[in-house]
Design a protein around this motif. Sequence first.
Motif, PDB file in Angstrom:
ATOM      1  N   PHE A  84     -14.754  26.016 -12.849  1.00 36.50           N
ATOM      2  CA  PHE A  84     -15.674  27.095 -12.502  1.00 36.50           C
ATOM      3  C   PHE A  84     -16.685  26.728 -11.415  1.00 36.50           C
ATOM      4  O   PHE A  84     -17.406  27.601 -10.930  1.00 36.50           O
ATOM      5  CB  PHE A  84     -16.445  27.542 -13.754  1.00 36.50           C
ATOM      6  CG  PHE A  84     -15.566  27.962 -14.879  1.00 36.50           C
ATOM      7  CD1 PHE A  84     -14.587  28.935 -14.699  1.00 36.50           C
ATOM      8  CD2 PHE A  84     -15.701  27.397 -16.146  1.00 36.50           C
ATOM      9  CE1 PHE A  84     -13.772  29.332 -15.738  1.00 36.50           C
ATOM     10  CE2 PHE A  84     -14.880  27.794 -17.193  1.00 36.50           C
ATOM     11  CZ  PHE A  84     -13.906  28.760 -16.992  1.00 36.50           C
ATOM     12  N   GLY A  85     -16.763  25.471 -11.042  1.00 38.91           N
ATOM     13  CA  GLY A  85     -17.787  25.045 -10.098  1.00 38.91           C
ATOM     14  C   GLY A  85     -17.712  25.747  -8.760  1.00 38.91           C
ATOM     15  O   GLY A  85     -18.719  26.234  -8.235  1.00 38.91           O
ATOM     16  N   GLY A  86     -16.499  25.838  -8.202  1.00 36.86           N
ATOM     17  CA  GLY A  86     -16.355  26.473  -6.899  1.00 36.86           C
ATOM     18  C   GLY A  86     -16.651  27.960  -6.943  1.00 36.86           C
ATOM     19  O   GLY A  86     -17.242  28.514  -6.007  1.00 36.86           O
ATOM     20  N   ALA A  87     -16.262  28.636  -8.023  1.00 41.16           N
ATOM     21  CA  ALA A  87     -16.450  30.082  -8.122  1.00 41.16           C
ATOM     22  C   ALA A  87     -17.892  30.457  -8.414  1.00 41.16           C
ATOM     23  O   ALA A  87     -18.393  31.476  -7.927  1.00 41.16           O
ATOM     24  CB  ALA A  87     -15.537  30.646  -9.206  1.00 41.16           C
ATOM     25  N   LEU A  88     -18.600  29.659  -9.189  1.00 39.00           N
ATOM     26  CA  LEU A  88     -19.938  30.023  -9.641  1.00 39.00           C
ATOM     27  C   LEU A  88     -21.056  29.437  -8.790  1.00 39.00           C
ATOM     28  O   LEU A  88     -22.143  30.017  -8.713  1.00 39.00           O
ATOM     29  CB  LEU A  88     -20.137  29.582 -11.102  1.00 39.00           C
ATOM     30  CG  LEU A  88     -19.211  30.247 -12.128  1.00 39.00           C
ATOM     31  CD1 LEU A  88     -19.455  29.676 -13.515  1.00 39.00           C
ATOM     32  CD2 LEU A  88     -19.413  31.757 -12.142  1.00 39.00           C
ATOM     33  N   ALA A  89     -20.822  28.294  -8.173  1.00 40.85           N
ATOM     34  CA  ALA A  89     -21.909  27.661  -7.417  1.00 40.85           C
ATOM     35  C   ALA A  89     -21.504  27.223  -6.016  1.00 40.85           C
ATOM     36  O   ALA A  89     -22.316  26.643  -5.301  1.00 40.85           O
ATOM     37  CB  ALA A  89     -22.429  26.445  -8.195  1.00 40.85           C
ATOM     38  N   GLY A  90     -20.281  27.479  -5.639  1.00 43.11           N
ATOM     39  CA  GLY A  90     -19.834  27.088  -4.308  1.00 43.11           C
ATOM     40  C   GLY A  90     -19.084  25.780  -4.268  1.00 43.11           C
ATOM     41  O   GLY A  90     -18.186  25.595  -3.450  1.00 43.11           O
ATOM     42  N   SER A  91     -19.426  24.849  -5.157  1.00 46.40           N
ATOM     43  CA  SER A  91     -18.735  23.563  -5.217  1.00 46.40           C
ATOM     44  C   SER A  91     -19.021  22.915  -6.568  1.00 46.40           C
ATOM     45  O   SER A  91     -20.063  23.166  -7.179  1.00 46.40           O
ATOM     46  CB  SER A  91     -19.197  22.636  -4.087  1.00 46.40           C
ATOM     47  OG  SER A  91     -20.556  22.268  -4.279  1.00 46.40           O
ATOM     48  N   PRO A  92     -18.113  22.080  -7.059  1.00 46.58           N
ATOM     49  CA  PRO A  92     -18.358  21.386  -8.341  1.00 46.58           C
ATOM     50  C   PRO A  92     -19.604  20.511  -8.320  1.00 46.58           C
ATOM     51  O   PRO A  92     -20.306  20.406  -9.324  1.00 46.58           O
ATOM     52  CB  PRO A  92     -17.093  20.535  -8.521  1.00 46.58           C
ATOM     53  CG  PRO A  92     -16.046  21.255  -7.758  1.00 46.58           C
ATOM     54  CD  PRO A  92     -16.744  21.837  -6.564  1.00 46.58           C
ATOM     55  N   SER A  93     -19.899  19.883  -7.174  1.00 49.18           N
ATOM     56  CA  SER A  93     -21.070  19.003  -7.105  1.00 49.18           C
ATOM     57  C   SER A  93     -22.375  19.780  -7.269  1.00 49.18           C
ATOM     58  O   SER A  93     -23.357  19.256  -7.803  1.00 49.18           O
ATOM     59  CB  SER A  93     -21.071  18.243  -5.780  1.00 49.18           C
ATOM     60  OG  SER A  93     -21.106  19.143  -4.682  1.00 49.18           O
ATOM     61  N   GLU A  94     -22.397  21.034  -6.797  1.00 53.90           N
ATOM     62  CA  GLU A  94     -23.582  21.870  -6.980  1.00 53.90           C
ATOM     63  C   GLU A  94     -23.659  22.397  -8.408  1.00 53.90           C
ATOM     64  O   GLU A  94     -24.736  22.440  -9.013  1.00 53.90           O
ATOM     65  CB  GLU A  94     -23.547  23.040  -5.994  1.00 53.90           C
ATOM     66  CG  GLU A  94     -23.756  22.651  -4.547  1.00 53.90           C
ATOM     67  CD  GLU A  94     -25.167  22.131  -4.300  1.00 53.90           C
ATOM     68  OE1 GLU A  94     -26.100  22.590  -4.977  1.00 53.90           O
ATOM     69  OE2 GLU A  94     -25.334  21.250  -3.439  1.00 53.90           O
TER      70      GLU A  94
END
Length: 283
Positions: A76-86
């Motif tokens: 879900f990182g890319g879909a919800l915050a733009g990237s997993p690291s964020e």
Amino acid sequence: MSTATQTTESTELAPVRTESLAELLVARERPPRPNALQTSLTFGWRAMLKIKHVPEQLFDVTAFPIMMVLMYTYLFGGALAGSPSEYIQYLLPGILVMSVSMITMYTGLAVNIDIEKGVFDRFRSLPIWRPSTMVGYLLGDAVRYALASIVMLTVGLIMGFRPDGGFTGVVAGVVLLIVFCFAFSWVWTMVGLLMRTEKGVMSVSMMVLFPLTFLSDIFVRPETMPGWLQAFVNNNPITHVSSAVRDLMGGSWPTEEIAWTLGWAAAFVAVLGPVTMRLYNRK
């Protein structure tokens, strides 16, 4: 000296030795009765010995948390915050709360298993502080909560989680979470006493834990939800503890959320503690 004479002398001396031993036992002072803290720690150590003899019990505090943080971050990182690291900066404190809250149900399972084996009948016959049995379970599980927190934070740091609150903020968040889960576990001790089988305890626990953990701010902010759902999420105890842990690790001091978390913890102990002990004494 003949054998008959030796036997006669031994018979005459035997009562004297028995009487001396009896007098010695009567004259010796009895050890003091253990206090509430000592008995609680003893039962807590018993819970830890169970883990020593059955190390597979640590699977839920090691492999399960690692799987959760990896799966949700990269799914879900890319879909919800733009990237997993964020996304992991927001997600990890929430997943930490979710994972530790989920394993609180094992307290109820341990209670139910001991009842089925008849161990509780022996505990009730001991001249000890009655609640120490239950408190011991919870103390042993508090160590499991701390271990799960360490595992998740280690994995999070490897994946890029960087708490602005530093070491102090992280420790404060973990301590607050353990205090909350210690109180929350009283729910499952009560369930463990009410249910007749461990499968029943597991079913009831999942029915309660899944709505509480998923309908919270663990994954997304409540502001993104429909208004009717926000009313539940904002008053969910898991939301309060998740927000408090997240803010503490982020370097701030969320007074309101900490107060709500400690208030919920106090309510669980004050209400469910007496109910649990009443069930325990009547079981």
